[in-house]
Design a protein around this motif. Structure first.
Motif, short mmCIF file in Angstrom:
data_model
loop_
_atom_site.label_atom_id
_atom_site.label_comp_id
_atom_site.label_asym_id
_atom_site.label_seq_id
_atom_site.Cartn_x
_atom_site.Cartn_y
_atom_site.Cartn_z
N LEU A 182 88.55 57.27 -2.88
CA LEU A 182 87.37 56.63 -2.34
C LEU A 182 86.50 56.05 -3.46
O LEU A 182 86.42 56.60 -4.55
N SER A 183 85.85 54.93 -3.18
CA SER A 183 85.00 54.28 -4.19
C SER A 183 83.74 55.07 -4.47
O SER A 183 83.10 54.87 -5.50
N LEU A 184 83.38 55.96 -3.59
CA LEU A 184 82.22 56.83 -3.77
C LEU A 184 82.55 58.16 -3.12
O LEU A 184 82.89 58.20 -1.93
N ALA A 185 82.49 59.24 -3.89
CA ALA A 185 82.83 60.55 -3.34
C ALA A 185 81.90 60.88 -2.18
O ALA A 185 80.68 60.81 -2.31
N THR A 244 94.46 50.34 2.77
CA THR A 244 93.06 50.16 2.40
C THR A 244 92.20 50.61 3.57
O THR A 244 92.41 50.20 4.71
N VAL A 245 91.22 51.47 3.27
CA VAL A 245 90.38 52.07 4.30
C VAL A 245 88.92 51.71 4.05
O VAL A 245 88.43 51.79 2.91
N LEU A 246 88.23 51.33 5.10
CA LEU A 246 86.78 51.13 5.05
C LEU A 246 86.13 52.20 5.91
O LEU A 246 86.39 52.27 7.12
N LEU A 247 85.30 53.03 5.28
CA LEU A 247 84.55 54.05 6.01
C LEU A 247 83.09 53.60 6.07
O LEU A 247 82.44 53.43 5.04
N ALA A 248 82.59 53.36 7.27
CA ALA A 248 81.24 52.83 7.44
C ALA A 248 80.32 53.88 8.05
O ALA A 248 80.75 54.78 8.76
N GLY A 249 79.02 53.72 7.75
CA GLY A 249 78.04 54.66 8.29
C GLY A 249 78.14 56.04 7.69
O GLY A 249 77.82 57.04 8.34
N VAL A 250 78.56 56.13 6.43
CA VAL A 250 78.71 57.43 5.76
C VAL A 250 77.33 58.06 5.56
O VAL A 250 76.38 57.39 5.11
N THR A 251 77.20 59.35 5.85
CA THR A 251 75.90 60.02 5.76
C THR A 251 75.87 61.22 4.82
O THR A 251 74.80 61.74 4.53
N ASP A 252 77.03 61.66 4.34
CA ASP A 252 77.08 62.86 3.50
C ASP A 252 77.66 62.49 2.13
O ASP A 252 78.87 62.37 1.97
N CYS A 253 76.77 62.31 1.13
CA CYS A 253 77.21 61.88 -0.19
C CYS A 253 76.29 62.49 -1.25
O CYS A 253 75.11 62.13 -1.34
#
Length: 403
Positions: free
Chosen positions: A318-321, A378-387
């Motif tokens: 992932l581009s951002l954990a 390739t995966v796009l995860l949108a609306g991520v809230t836990d980072c």
């Protein structure tokens, strides 16, 4: 999805340059225009792909082409005073014939942090299509910095004295005598401002591409190429025509995924496969003259390749954990030689993404490519809230309140 790209600052312009290169390497292009804006004349001159007449120097009166040295307040002043110049620059993007516009910026530097939100706000007023942003978060151990204007392998970008973001011992030593450049503070403000100005903010963390203990300078070109490839796969999926995909991830589906609010994260991974092409220059010539036969692919191998790539893409690349289960929407593109795109393999891969994210009804498309030498997901995860990385940025950023 047909897009226009505006790179802001050294890091954003370098990423825009990488998108130009990615687009040129694909059979079906997605890029309508690319523009670069910066306060550093040397960084602009070092670009390869963005056309010279689409490179615009900002703040010459204030900084004489030497960059803002990480001063976001100065960059914000330049953006306010030169709004007519910003508008003239983005006029190169054919807003009436694109599905969306993408603003690229490294968020630790002054120019990227302060000018990118102003550009996004301007584009939002000029076009009725969505405006997205991709922002690069500075490394947690980076010393000073112009947010990526340097350290991308070109001497023209490795200038500016103390704390220039090279991340090597010399830069860190210089930073002790240089100005205070609060990379995390710049990034925290830019995340909030870009999330408010754009329809969606995609984030990449420089630390993901930095080898343990290595200089940050080596991480920048890897990040540029990798993020451009991930974005390119998503955009190109809706433009593919030959071979014809089984299912197209079109602009509306991708836009619906990106409309979740909050921040988005990119994942990608590949499994090597046989594409049936001959090796070497002579082999390639024979393929072009006589044609290349599709390889015979065992169904079990096709399913395994798809599953392995999907699992890695959503959990380890992932581009951002972040916690994948905190995403509210997801989209997936499967890029592989046609013979490897088995229906059972795609179903298995989609099931893995659903299991790992908890997102029902994953939007997806395939990108058949006879030249591909891997099964790439390739995966796009949108609306991520836990980072955790966002929580650690300056004043804690609550992703659930972004967008």
């Amino acid at each position: 999805m047909r897009i226009g790209v505006v790179g802001v600052g050294g890091g954003g312009s370098a990423l825009a340059d990488a998108l130009v290169a990615d687009d040129a390497a694909r059979a079906d292009g997605y890029l309508a225009a690319a523009v670069a804006l910066d306060t550093d004349a040397g960084a602009l001159a070092s670009l390869d792909g963005v056309a010279e007449d689409h490179r615009h120097l900002l703040g010459a009166v204030h900084v004489d082409g030497e960059g803002t040295a990480g001063d976001a307040d100065l960059a914000a002043e330049i953006a306010r005073e030169e709004r007519p110049e910003l508008r003239a620059a983005v006029d190169a993007v054919p807003v009436g014939s694109v599905d969306a516009t993408l603003v690229c910026a490294a968020l630790g530097g002054g120019t990227g942090a302060a000018v990118a939100p102003a550009v996004a706000d301007l584009l939002d007023q000029l076009t009725g299509s969505p405006v997205y942003a991709v922002g690069v978060l500075p490394g947690t151990e980076e010393a000073g910095g112009d947010g990526g204007a340097v350290g991308v392998g070109d001497p023209a970008r490795v200038k500016g004295g103390a704390g220039d973001g090279r991340g090597d011992e010399g830069a860190e030593a210089d930073a002790l005598d240089g100005p205070d450049r609060p990379l995390d503070s710049n990034a925290a403000g830019a995340v909030r401002a870009l999330a408010a100005a754009c329809d969606d903010l995609v984030l990449a963390d420089l630390d993901v591409w930095r080898a343990a203990g290595a200089p940050y300078a080596a991480a920048w070109p890897r990040l540029d190429a990798d993020v451009a490839a991930r974005l390119g796969a998503l955009f190109a999926a809706g433009e593919a025509s030959d071979p014809v995909p089984e299912r197209v991830l079109d602009a509306s589906e991708l836009g619906n995924t990106l409309g979740a609010g909050g921040v988005s994260v990119l994942g990608a991974a590949g499994t090597a496969v046989d594409n049936g092409r001959r090796e070497g220059v002579v082999g390639g010539l024979l393929d072009r003259i006589a044609g290349a036969d599709d390889p015979e692919v065992d169904e079990g191998e096709a399913v395994s390749a798809a599953a392995n790539a999907a699992r890695k893409a959503v959990t380890h690349r992932l581009s951002l954990a972040c916690d994948p289960t905190s995403a509210s929407r997801a989209a997936v593109v499967f890029h592989a030689p046609p013979a490897w795109l088995s229906r059972r393999g795609l179903e298995r891969a989609r099931g893995i993404v659903e299991d790992e994210t908890g997102v029902p009804q994953i939007r997806w498309g395939d990108l058949p490519d006879p030249r591909a030498d891997e099964f790439r997901v390739t995966v796009l995860l949108a609306g991520v809230t836990d980072c955790d990385r966002l929580d650690d940025l300056g004043d804690a950023i609550d992703p659930t309140r972004l967008g």
